[in-house]
Design a protein around this motif. Sequence first.
Motif, PDB file in Angstrom:
ATOM      1  N   TYR A 150       0.694  -1.230  -0.034  1.00  0.00           N
ATOM      2  CA  TYR A 150       0.158   0.011  -0.046  1.00  0.00           C
ATOM      3  C   TYR A 150       0.913   1.281   0.124  1.00  0.00           C
ATOM      4  CZ  TYR A 150      -3.970  -2.848   1.275  1.00  0.00           C
ATOM      5  OH  TYR A 150      -5.101  -3.754   1.412  1.00  0.00           O
ATOM      6  N   ASN A 151       2.261   1.382   0.105  1.00  0.00           N
ATOM      7  CA  ASN A 151       3.070   2.207   0.301  1.00  0.00           C
ATOM      8  C   ASN A 151       2.899   3.282  -0.747  1.00  0.00           C
ATOM      9  OD1 ASN A 151       5.540   3.915  -0.500  1.00  0.00           O
ATOM     10  ND2 ASN A 151       5.988   3.273   1.546  1.00  0.00           N
ATOM     11  N   ILE A 160      -0.346  -0.176  -9.422  1.00  0.00           N
ATOM     12  CA  ILE A 160      -1.349  -0.772 -10.315  1.00  0.00           C
ATOM     13  C   ILE A 160      -2.659   0.439 -10.434  1.00  0.00           C
ATOM     14  CG2 ILE A 160      -3.419  -2.652 -10.216  1.00  0.00           C
ATOM     15  CD1 ILE A 160      -1.014  -4.407  -8.675  1.00  0.00           C
ATOM     16  N   LEU A 161      -3.193   0.994  -9.249  1.00  0.00           N
ATOM     17  CA  LEU A 161      -4.109   1.955  -9.645  1.00  0.00           C
ATOM     18  C   LEU A 161      -3.977   3.038 -10.195  1.00  0.00           C
ATOM     19  CD1 LEU A 161      -5.198   1.889  -5.525  1.00  0.00           C
ATOM     20  CD2 LEU A 161      -6.634   0.922  -7.607  1.00  0.00           C
ATOM     21  N   ASN A 162      -2.445   3.553 -10.369  1.00  0.00           N
ATOM     22  CA  ASN A 162      -2.007   4.687 -11.329  1.00  0.00           C
ATOM     23  C   ASN A 162      -2.021   4.089 -12.725  1.00  0.00           C
ATOM     24  OD1 ASN A 162      -0.949   7.178 -11.724  1.00  0.00           O
ATOM     25  ND2 ASN A 162       0.883   6.309 -11.920  1.00  0.00           N
ATOM     26  N   ALA A 163      -1.832   2.654 -12.870  1.00  0.00           N
ATOM     27  CA  ALA A 163      -1.861   2.422 -14.148  1.00  0.00           C
ATOM     28  C   ALA A 163      -2.992   2.239 -14.914  1.00  0.00           C
ATOM     29  CB  ALA A 163      -1.212   0.889 -14.168  1.00  0.00           C
ATOM     30  N   VAL A 164      -4.065   1.937 -14.008  1.00  0.00           N
ATOM     31  CA  VAL A 164      -5.407   1.844 -14.599  1.00  0.00           C
ATOM     32  C   VAL A 164      -6.260   3.212 -14.629  1.00  0.00           C
ATOM     33  CG1 VAL A 164      -5.647  -0.626 -14.010  1.00  0.00           C
ATOM     34  CG2 VAL A 164      -6.599   1.178 -12.364  1.00  0.00           C
ATOM     35  N   GLY A 165      -5.362   4.115 -14.262  1.00  0.00           N
ATOM     36  CA  GLY A 165      -5.867   5.484 -14.540  1.00  0.00           C
ATOM     37  C   GLY A 165      -6.610   6.048 -13.293  1.00  0.00           C
ATOM     38  N   ILE A 171      -3.672   5.695  -0.476  1.00  0.00           N
ATOM     39  CA  ILE A 171      -4.437   4.426   0.442  1.00  0.00           C
ATOM     40  C   ILE A 171      -4.737   4.564   1.839  1.00  0.00           C
ATOM     41  CG2 ILE A 171      -4.725   1.975   0.359  1.00  0.00           C
ATOM     42  CD1 ILE A 171      -3.099   1.855  -2.287  1.00  0.00           C
ATOM     43  N   LEU A 172      -3.433   4.332   2.405  1.00  0.00           N
ATOM     44  CA  LEU A 172      -3.446   4.299   3.824  1.00  0.00           C
ATOM     45  C   LEU A 172      -3.525   5.897   4.385  1.00  0.00           C
ATOM     46  CD1 LEU A 172      -0.839   1.581   4.632  1.00  0.00           C
ATOM     47  CD2 LEU A 172      -3.495   1.509   4.699  1.00  0.00           C
ATOM     48  N   GLY A 173      -3.541   6.920   3.722  1.00  0.00           N
ATOM     49  CA  GLY A 173      -3.683   8.074   4.199  1.00  0.00           C
ATOM     50  C   GLY A 173      -5.134   8.834   3.961  1.00  0.00           C
ATOM     51  N   THR A 174      -6.004   8.366   3.330  1.00  0.00           N
ATOM     52  CA  THR A 174      -7.591   8.564   3.404  1.00  0.00           C
ATOM     53  C   THR A 174      -8.269   7.650   4.118  1.00  0.00           C
ATOM     54  OG1 THR A 174      -6.416   9.113   1.115  1.00  0.00           O
ATOM     55  CG2 THR A 174      -8.882   9.879   1.432  1.00  0.00           C
TER      56      THR A 174
ATOM     57  N   ALA B 286       1.004  11.052  -0.146  1.00  0.00           N
ATOM     58  CA  ALA B 286       1.179   9.862   0.860  1.00  0.00           C
ATOM     59  C   ALA B 286       2.278  10.452   1.974  1.00  0.00           C
ATOM     60  CB  ALA B 286       2.167   8.785   0.118  1.00  0.00           C
ATOM     61  N   VAL B 287       2.393  11.786   1.882  1.00  0.00           N
ATOM     62  CA  VAL B 287       3.182  12.100   3.241  1.00  0.00           C
ATOM     63  C   VAL B 287       2.489  12.046   4.418  1.00  0.00           C
ATOM     64  CG1 VAL B 287       2.384  14.694   3.090  1.00  0.00           C
ATOM     65  CG2 VAL B 287       4.951  14.280   3.524  1.00  0.00           C
TER      66      VAL B 287
END
Lengths: 317, 467
Positions: A150-151, A160-165, A171-174, B286-287
């Motif tokens: 998840y980094n 992967i999420l970026n690659a599919v647009g 992820i872990l910050g929201t 991500a910060v």
Amino acid sequence: MTTISGTADKVQATAPLVGRPDVNRKRMARLGWAFSTPALIIVAAVTIFPIVYSVIMSLSNVSVTGSGINLNGFTWSNYSIVLKNSTWHYALGFTIVYTVITVLVELVIGTLIALVLQRLTSGRGWMMALLLLPWSMITVINAELWLYIYNGVYGVADAILNAVGLGHPNILGTNTPAIIALMIADIWKTTPFVAIIVLAGLVMLPGDIYEAAEVDGSSGWSTFWRITVPLLRPTFALAVIFRVLQAFGLFDLPFVMTGGGPGTATTSLAILGYKAMFQNLDFGTGAAVATTTALLVLLGCLASLRFFKVQVGKEGT
Amino acid sequence: MARARSRRYSSRRSLRSWQLAALLGAVGALAAAGCSSSSSSTSTSTSTSSSAPAVSSSVSAAPGNATSGTINWWASPINTSGKDVRQVLIQAFEKQYPNIHVSLTSAPTNTDTNRATIATDISGGSSTPDVFMGDVIWPAQFGEHGFAVPLSNYLPASYWAQFAPGLVQGATYDGKVYGSPMFEDQGFLYYRKDLLAKEHLPVPKTWEQLVSDSETLQKAGLVKYGFVWEGDSYEGLTCDFMEYLTDAGGTVTNSSYTTASLDTPAAIKAVTFMRSLITSGVSPAAVTTFQEPQAMSTFASGQAAFLRNWDYAYADSQVPGTPTVGKVGVAPLPTFQGESYPGYSNIGGWNLYINPHSKNIAADLTFVKWMASTTAQDILSVQYSEIPTVESVRTSPQVLKLNPVLAIVPSTRLVPRPAGTPNYPALSTAIYTNVNAALSGSTSPSSAMSAAQSQATTALTSAAGGL
């Protein structure tokens, strides 16, 4: 094994000398108590004493000092602090929602996997071994692995999420993605456990009922819903109760992956209790969190037990 | 039929009792958290008051001059590469005091886990460790709960006068000094010299300038991110927040720790700026999950132009093979436009504390005093680049020329965290959870700060630590 039967023989051999059967029974009972006392003492020491002490602590003015924990009189204030605390309200809601969703999803996926495994003719052993890998992994290590995935900078999930647009969703910050991310890690780890329990239940089902169903021309779908599912209810109950107990004590995953954040979005009751006790050194409030959580788990389990019992009762009438 | 029913009933009963056993186990697991230190629950505070005079009478004649005994020292790892600095210190100490034997217990690296462990040990009455290395934010909590010996009862004012300004004050609670400063740490701005030179940009002296420098470098395609820092929901975020807050002219509490001041324009300005770093793309989204290692690795892999981190970050950016070798400069932190440079750096670092149950406080004091000696402070600074706490060592030419970080230490402006209250952990939680929520965008800076204000007020007014 031999010693036990040997003792039993001896008792039986001496019994006729005493004569009266109720005395004999009493003696047997006394012997039973004598044998189980050591175990009972250990159980009391490691289970009952801590529970009782924790409950007492939650009802006391606790001061933690360099020379120990002092209980200074009775108070309800720990509970009133907990019940009025907005973070506790949130943590309670979060823990319940988390438990319900993860347990349901695990039950569904676990059952599907068990049905597949049951039909596997070759390689079932290998598949089971592979399947059990996530379950056998220590949760903290499992959490560290997911943390890498998840980094937000170099994580696979992010890539992967970026690659599919979908961009970089942090992820872990929201809030919502972080909660879903924890649930996925949990489901990945514990679904195999549910699958194994359900598989055990499936294997035990009597084959003649299925033969009868086949003769009656029942379709696969209705066989599953009308025969398999009802017969598996005790198995489901077992799996659900195990999982509810475990999920409600959610600690390691958020502790490692989010620290209860972002904000307090993934603060479970156990995380909250830990913070109160071991960071704030407020043992009274921490014990109140632990006690209320335990009571809620108890209620949750009794409720699910009642649910499964009602189903069985209906079937019987 | 009736038979079948009763059998079904009994099987249900057995399931139930089995379940009860499982429940008891679970309850036990939950409750056990509350009982890990219940072993000495019956002992009362009289035991400390009875042992304290005996101790003071034995050492008051010559505090810290004992020359024999054994000491167990609890300390988390200080360095990650090279010879363990703790062992080097112990060897140097034992060379000078051959009759005092020191054994090392390695403490957890996470400061909160470390504190939880040592606090439960000491409240459980353990006589080991004798001396423990603890965070600079512990004195109030440990002093209040009696987890540490008030060192100022034994060591004279002249001893405390040798430390750099502010450090002893930070180790003081209720008029008594509980920790002897061992080494210090503070926030610095690390920057990529090569990138700034390419675009002919000066080292930023204001936060606004840092943002525009970052945007220039990012637009030029020289670097992916502008600025990385510690934004996760944890103690480190409180440190970073303190810097912006103080730059903006705000404080967390009043000086007597009775009221919080987190819903002020200054605090909202600080959080709004931190959030804008993310929305403008200067800092990665991500910060908000970054602690020191993630911020460090993003910077050291060449993906960011600026980094806010502690003193060890310089050495970490110069490890052979790192893309940033020879390209990193260090400066005091910037401040907001219109404020005087430099901005504030938060104080971190470690003190030595003595366990009140220690059987050999006289030897403990010798060890604690020795750590403030030139020998020990030189080992820490000259050999391991830690910031020394003793003023004379800190400003010695030998230390100043060692590396760029130590060279700018005398010119930084320091601000401590509001750790003068025993309920500091709850206060810090109120800060970092709400600031983190605002950073992630789930709440606005102003509503985050009013939530922080109300939680901080609860923390300051509650008798125990609170939730």
